[in-house]
Design a protein around this motif. Sequence first.
Motif, PDB file in Angstrom:
ATOM      1  N   VAL A 259       0.836  -1.208   0.000  1.00 14.15           N
ATOM      2  CA  VAL A 259       0.000   0.000   0.000  1.00 14.15           C
ATOM      3  C   VAL A 259       0.865   1.250   0.000  1.00 14.15           C
ATOM      4  N   GLU A 260       0.245   2.318  -0.454  1.00 10.75           N
ATOM      5  CA  GLU A 260       0.827   3.654  -0.332  1.00 10.75           C
ATOM      6  C   GLU A 260      -0.030   4.350   0.720  1.00 10.75           C
ATOM      7  N   VAL A 261       0.595   5.051   1.646  1.00  8.61           N
ATOM      8  CA  VAL A 261      -0.149   5.656   2.756  1.00  8.61           C
ATOM      9  C   VAL A 261      -0.179   7.179   2.584  1.00  8.61           C
ATOM     10  N   ASP A 262      -1.396   7.731   2.619  1.00  8.29           N
ATOM     11  CA  ASP A 262      -1.571   9.186   2.513  1.00  8.29           C
ATOM     12  C   ASP A 262      -2.094   9.727   3.845  1.00  8.29           C
ATOM     13  N   VAL A 263      -1.746  10.966   4.130  1.00  4.28           N
ATOM     14  CA  VAL A 263      -2.279  11.638   5.312  1.00  4.28           C
ATOM     15  C   VAL A 263      -3.050  12.872   4.834  1.00  4.28           C
ATOM     16  N   THR A 264      -4.082  13.281   5.585  1.00  4.17           N
ATOM     17  CA  THR A 264      -4.880  14.436   5.161  1.00  4.17           C
ATOM     18  C   THR A 264      -4.036  15.701   5.170  1.00  4.17           C
ATOM     19  N   CYS A 265      -4.265  16.561   4.174  1.00  5.02           N
ATOM     20  CA  CYS A 265      -3.488  17.792   4.018  1.00  5.02           C
ATOM     21  C   CYS A 265      -4.041  18.865   4.957  1.00  5.02           C
ATOM     22  N   LYS A 266      -3.164  19.422   5.786  1.00  2.88           N
ATOM     23  CA  LYS A 266      -3.616  20.453   6.714  1.00  2.88           C
ATOM     24  C   LYS A 266      -3.317  21.857   6.207  1.00  2.88           C
ATOM     25  N   VAL A 267      -2.573  21.920   5.080  1.00  3.69           N
ATOM     26  CA  VAL A 267      -2.307  23.230   4.491  1.00  3.69           C
ATOM     27  C   VAL A 267      -3.639  23.825   4.025  1.00  3.69           C
ATOM     28  N   CYS A 268      -4.501  22.968   3.447  1.00  4.42           N
ATOM     29  CA  CYS A 268      -5.771  23.457   2.890  1.00  4.42           C
ATOM     30  C   CYS A 268      -6.973  22.829   3.580  1.00  4.42           C
ATOM     31  N   ASP A 269      -6.721  22.014   4.629  1.00  2.00           N
ATOM     32  CA  ASP A 269      -7.789  21.302   5.330  1.00  2.00           C
ATOM     33  C   ASP A 269      -8.597  20.412   4.397  1.00  2.00           C
ATOM     34  N   GLY A 270      -7.915  19.800   3.450  1.00  3.11           N
ATOM     35  CA  GLY A 270      -8.568  18.846   2.558  1.00  3.11           C
ATOM     36  C   GLY A 270      -9.274  19.470   1.368  1.00  3.11           C
ATOM     37  N   LYS A 271      -9.260  20.815   1.303  1.00  2.00           N
ATOM     38  CA  LYS A 271      -9.974  21.478   0.196  1.00  2.00           C
ATOM     39  C   LYS A 271      -9.213  21.389  -1.123  1.00  2.00           C
ATOM     40  N   GLY A 272      -7.900  21.157  -1.031  1.00  2.00           N
ATOM     41  CA  GLY A 272      -7.080  21.083  -2.248  1.00  2.00           C
ATOM     42  C   GLY A 272      -6.173  22.287  -2.386  1.00  2.00           C
ATOM     43  N   CYS A 273      -4.862  22.028  -2.505  1.00  3.61           N
ATOM     44  CA  CYS A 273      -3.897  23.131  -2.656  1.00  3.61           C
ATOM     45  C   CYS A 273      -2.696  22.591  -3.434  1.00  3.61           C
ATOM     46  N   ASN A 274      -1.647  23.433  -3.582  1.00  3.41           N
ATOM     47  CA  ASN A 274      -0.471  23.016  -4.340  1.00  3.41           C
ATOM     48  C   ASN A 274       0.264  21.864  -3.665  1.00  3.41           C
ATOM     49  N   VAL A 275       0.327  21.921  -2.300  1.00  2.66           N
ATOM     50  CA  VAL A 275       1.084  20.908  -1.559  1.00  2.66           C
ATOM     51  C   VAL A 275       0.495  19.514  -1.784  1.00  2.66           C
ATOM     52  N   CYS A 276      -0.836  19.405  -1.773  1.00  2.00           N
ATOM     53  CA  CYS A 276      -1.468  18.092  -1.940  1.00  2.00           C
ATOM     54  C   CYS A 276      -1.921  17.872  -3.381  1.00  2.00           C
ATOM     55  N   LYS A 277      -1.470  18.758  -4.258  1.00  2.00           N
ATOM     56  CA  LYS A 277      -1.819  18.685  -5.680  1.00  2.00           C
ATOM     57  C   LYS A 277      -3.336  18.566  -5.873  1.00  2.00           C
ATOM     58  N   HIS A 278      -4.078  19.328  -5.052  1.00  2.00           N
ATOM     59  CA  HIS A 278      -5.541  19.429  -5.163  1.00  2.00           C
ATOM     60  C   HIS A 278      -6.266  18.106  -4.946  1.00  2.00           C
ATOM     61  N   THR A 279      -5.673  17.224  -4.107  1.00  6.66           N
ATOM     62  CA  THR A 279      -6.362  15.970  -3.803  1.00  6.66           C
ATOM     63  C   THR A 279      -6.829  15.945  -2.354  1.00  6.66           C
ATOM     64  N   GLY A 280      -6.255  16.835  -1.516  1.00  5.21           N
ATOM     65  CA  GLY A 280      -6.583  16.799  -0.088  1.00  5.21           C
ATOM     66  C   GLY A 280      -5.771  15.769   0.676  1.00  5.21           C
ATOM     67  N   TRP A 281      -4.945  14.986  -0.034  1.00  3.25           N
ATOM     68  CA  TRP A 281      -4.140  13.935   0.607  1.00  3.25           C
ATOM     69  C   TRP A 281      -2.665  14.065   0.221  1.00  3.25           C
ATOM     70  N   ILE A 282      -1.789  13.730   1.168  1.00  3.40           N
ATOM     71  CA  ILE A 282      -0.349  13.778   0.896  1.00  3.40           C
ATOM     72  C   ILE A 282       0.253  12.399   1.166  1.00  3.40           C
ATOM     73  N   GLU A 283       0.991  11.894   0.164  1.00  2.00           N
ATOM     74  CA  GLU A 283       1.630  10.583   0.336  1.00  2.00           C
ATOM     75  C   GLU A 283       2.825  10.709   1.281  1.00  2.00           C
ATOM     76  N   ILE A 284       2.856   9.887   2.334  1.00  2.88           N
ATOM     77  CA  ILE A 284       3.980   9.984   3.269  1.00  2.88           C
ATOM     78  C   ILE A 284       4.841   8.721   3.335  1.00  2.88           C
ATOM     79  N   LEU A 285       4.310   7.569   3.007  1.00  2.00           N
ATOM     80  CA  LEU A 285       5.155   6.364   3.056  1.00  2.00           C
ATOM     81  C   LEU A 285       4.554   5.196   2.294  1.00  2.00           C
ATOM     82  N   GLY A 286       5.381   4.149   2.132  1.00  2.54           N
ATOM     83  CA  GLY A 286       4.933   2.907   1.515  1.00  2.54           C
ATOM     84  C   GLY A 286       4.984   1.803   2.553  1.00  2.54           C
ATOM     85  N   ALA A 287       4.109   0.812   2.397  1.00  2.97           N
ATOM     86  CA  ALA A 287       4.046  -0.243   3.426  1.00  2.97           C
ATOM     87  C   ALA A 287       3.395  -1.494   2.839  1.00  2.97           C
TER      88      ALA A 287
END
Length: 344
Positions: A259-287
């Motif tokens: 799996v690839e693990v994503d965490v919710t983006c707090k820069v935009c509170d899930g609304k979508g921004c540049n950091v999360c590439k407008h998905t609301g989620w940020i990939e942080i690790l593989g497992a």
Amino acid sequence: MREKLEALQAEAIEKVQQADNLQSLQDVRVAYLGKKGPITEVLRGMGKLSPEERPVIGELANKVREAIATALDNKKNLLEEAALNEQLQKEAIDVTLPGRPVKAGGPHLLTSIIEEVEDLFLGMGFEIKEGPEVETDYFNFEALNLPQDHPARDMQDSFYVTDHLLLRTQTSPVQARTMREYDGNKAIKMICPGVVYRRDTDDATHSHQFTQIEGLLVDKNVRMSDLKGVLLEFSRKLFGADREIRLRPSFFPFTEPSVEVDVTCKVCDGKGCNVCKHTGWIEILGAGMVHSNVLRMSGYDPEEYSGFAFGMGVERIAMLKYGVDDIRHFYTNDVRFLSQYHKA
Ligand code: 2NL
């Protein structure tokens, strides 16, 4: 004769008083008490005096000479003392000036993140393991289900020392070594932080050297839900208690399922921004769940034992957590960058 001597004394003492440095004082000494001076001259002329006068004038001449000598010595002491005082004054150090502060260093941001993650996993009962950076082909690839000529090796282009020795491309070999050390019959809970190397062209998001933290848990009856629980705990401790995670299916040769693990983006509170590439989620690790081949090769019976493993790039975590825009900042050692992350 008597008047002459008394006048000499008065004159000499006057000159002594006037002398304002050691050299002119020495000149006065030579002029009055020297071999060619007036006192010596008087004493030399004693022969011409009457026998009655001789002792009287002799005594007076000696007294005059002594008086002048004493005046010279006293003045010499005064001048020397004055000179010393002047020197002391000139060389005085103002000890009340505040000192220049010594610039204190601090841990590198990557070190701080590693220590934070270590604390967090120590708190969950994991141990911390380290291993060699120059690895054998066996521990780096074979034991992780990447046999020779496996196409997945292309994803980890490597620096070879010899045909069978290379700079490790991941920290997983530390885990393979630990499984072997535990004889296939003990539970394992470990993380292994360390530097890894890949033949890559450096740019803002790639580095030929980077830092990884991998984790491994092997025991009886370990399930995917255990993986999810541990990673949720980890994500909330590192990024904030209000975070959620999601698992997306992926592929790694050493885990199945992966799996690839994503965490919710707090820069935009899930609304979508540049950091999360407008998905609301940020990939942080593989497992994933440790592949049965990996367990078997390191001496664990996959019918009896199961486990999960995960891996993360420390630079990526640091960049997400602190908004660092270029991975090269971690290695170019500009103190203006580094010191921003030193805690007071
Ligand atoms: C990533 C993904 C991962 C592992 C590392 C692992 C180690 C053993 C067995 C099974 Cl010994 N797996 N490690 C598993 C999944 C993902 O890393 O993106 N790393 C930067």
